[in-house]
Design an enzyme around this catalytic site. Structure first.
Site: not given
Length: 451
Positions: A205, A258, A335, A360, A389
């Site tokens: 990411e 996260d 999530d 998402k 994602r």
């Protein structure tokens, strides 16, 4: 009424070089839309199915020709002639064609790409941006970015078990200023890592994936317990924020995490710091209550405003306890717990298991269901965080979605990799289009907390 004239799907590659689905849609009066499905690395057990071919001789089994074929041969013939502006009918038709709870017949990757491409084609035909098509005159709030600058867990080959450490420029006055602060902090972090001779390669990411070799004289369990890799990461972020010239905290930049704790939760119902266990050859695990206490300690010692998946997706009781303990001052995001599914979000609201939902699109599989999840979340007084994602493309739909529904927060990677920057650049375009009507809430985006 403008009917759908043609739908065509093809196999393309995402940011990891892994196949995904792209769909193009044309309408009778010249509307055109194109959408690409994202893909996750750490996935919840209740996510809609990402259909893969399973042919090990081709892309190691990760091809998506089955999903492409399902779009071209099953979905497309049924949608031709339907009004492109009737999104509910389009999505309902696909859900009926699939007929399964988690879209295991046709695949959520194909269904989602069609759903989004139809919405884009409808907006194109009306000659308005997607965010205005979806949100109307109320679509004017730019989200606070949640930028993943240190990667761990399943997203990087680093020493950190928690998956993401993020910065949130809550003290900025505009979205463009927030991005500038973030970019400068990202570069400051890179400089700090270089000074410590650590790795400045980036993960999936776009965040750094350091090894923290410099932080430990001994690689034994006691050393890691004394100062965990998570605490090293948080110290680095605080230092980077200061080095960039900003304040760590509510007036400047705050931190989000996260934990992706489902990846750490084993059959013994304990949370195992697997990377530390691998290095030390010793077990280090925490019970649910111990993990809650550990997270509470981090919140008390660092300017943390948001924790995602602090516990495992099956640990509902733990989530409720965590929310009771720190949910008044920290955003508790579900999530894997909710997988953007209204059924599980409703359960979470009833159990008071969180105060925020991560959104998402490919977890649920259609635009209509995504909107339902956002609406349910916001009606409960919770926040909705629109998210990318780890496997992405240059598709920028989530940027428009965040503005369309005034979610106030977006999570879409770091200040590197063009698949992440594309979303930020799209938001800069939207901010420019909105002009003086653009709103950036900053800290006020956290209306679910007692600030």
């Amino acid at each position: 009424m403008s009917r759908i004239e043609r739908i065509f799907a093809r196999e393309i590659l995402d940011s990891r070089g892994t196949p995904t689905v792209e769909v193009e849609v044309w309408t009778e009066f010249g509307g055109y839309g194109c959408a690409k499905a994202p893909s996750g690395a750490s996935t919840g057990v209740n996510e809609a199915l990402e259909l893969r071919d399973g042919d090990k001789a081709r892309y190691n089994g990760k091809g998506v020709l089955k999903a492409v074929k399902n779009v071209n041969e099953i979905i497309a013939p049924e949608l031709i002639g339907i009004d492109a502006l009737d999104q509910l009918t389009v999505d309902r038709k696909m859900l009926d064609l699939d007929g399964t709870e988690f879209k295991t017949k046709l695949g959520a990757n194909g269904i989602l790409a069609v759903s989004l491409a139809v919405a884009k084609a409808a907006a194109s035909e009306l000659d308005i941006p997607l965010y205005k098509y979806l949100g109307g005159v109320q679509a004017k709030k730019l989200p606070v970015p949640m930028l993943n600058v240190i990667n761990g867990g399943e997203h990087a080959d680093s020493a950190i078990d928690f998956q993401e450490f993020m910065i949130m420029p809550v003290g900025a006055k505009s979205f463009s200023e927030a991005l500038r602060w973030s970019s400068e902090t990202f570069q400051a972090l890179k400089s700090l890592l270089k000074s410590k001779k650590d790795i400045t390669a980036v993960g999936d990411e776009g965040g750094f994936a350091p090894n923290f070799e410099w932080a430990y004289e001994k690689h034994d369990l006691e050393s890691f317990k004394k100062k965990t890799p998570a605490e090293i990461a948080l110290d680095l972020l605080v230092d980077a924020i200061k080095k960039a010239g900003y304040k760590p905290g509510k007036d400047g930049i705050m931190i989000a995490m996260d934990c992706a704790s489902s990846e750490l939760y084993l059959e013994d119902k304990k949370y195992h710091f697997k990377k530390i266990e691998k290095v030390t050859n010793q077990e280090w695990s925490l019970t649910s209550d111990e993990m809650i206490s550990y997270l509470e300690k981090l919140v008390n010692n660092y300017p943390i405003i948001s924790i995602e998946d602090g516990l495992a997706e099956t640990d509902w009781e733990g989530f409720t306890k965590l929310t009771q303990k720190i949910g008044d001052k920290v955003q508790i995001v579900g999530d894997d717990l909710f997988t953007t599914n209204p059924k599980f979000i409703k359960q979470g609201i009833n159990k008071k298991a969180a105060n925020s939902t991560l959104i998402k699109l490919n977890q649920i599989g259609t635009l209509s269901e995504t909107v339902e999840a956002i609406t349910m979340t916001q009606k409960a007084g919770w926040t909705a965080v629109v998210s990318h994602r780890s496997g992405e493309t240059e598709d920028t739909t989530i940027a428009d979605l965040a503005v369309a529904f005034n979610t106030g927060q977006i999570k879409t990677g770091s200040m590197s990799r063009s698949d992440r920057i594309a979303k930020y650049n799209r938001l800069l375009q939207i901010e420019s289009e909105l002009g003086q009507n653009a709103i950036y809430d900053g800290l006020e985006a956290f209306y679910n907390l007692n600030k």
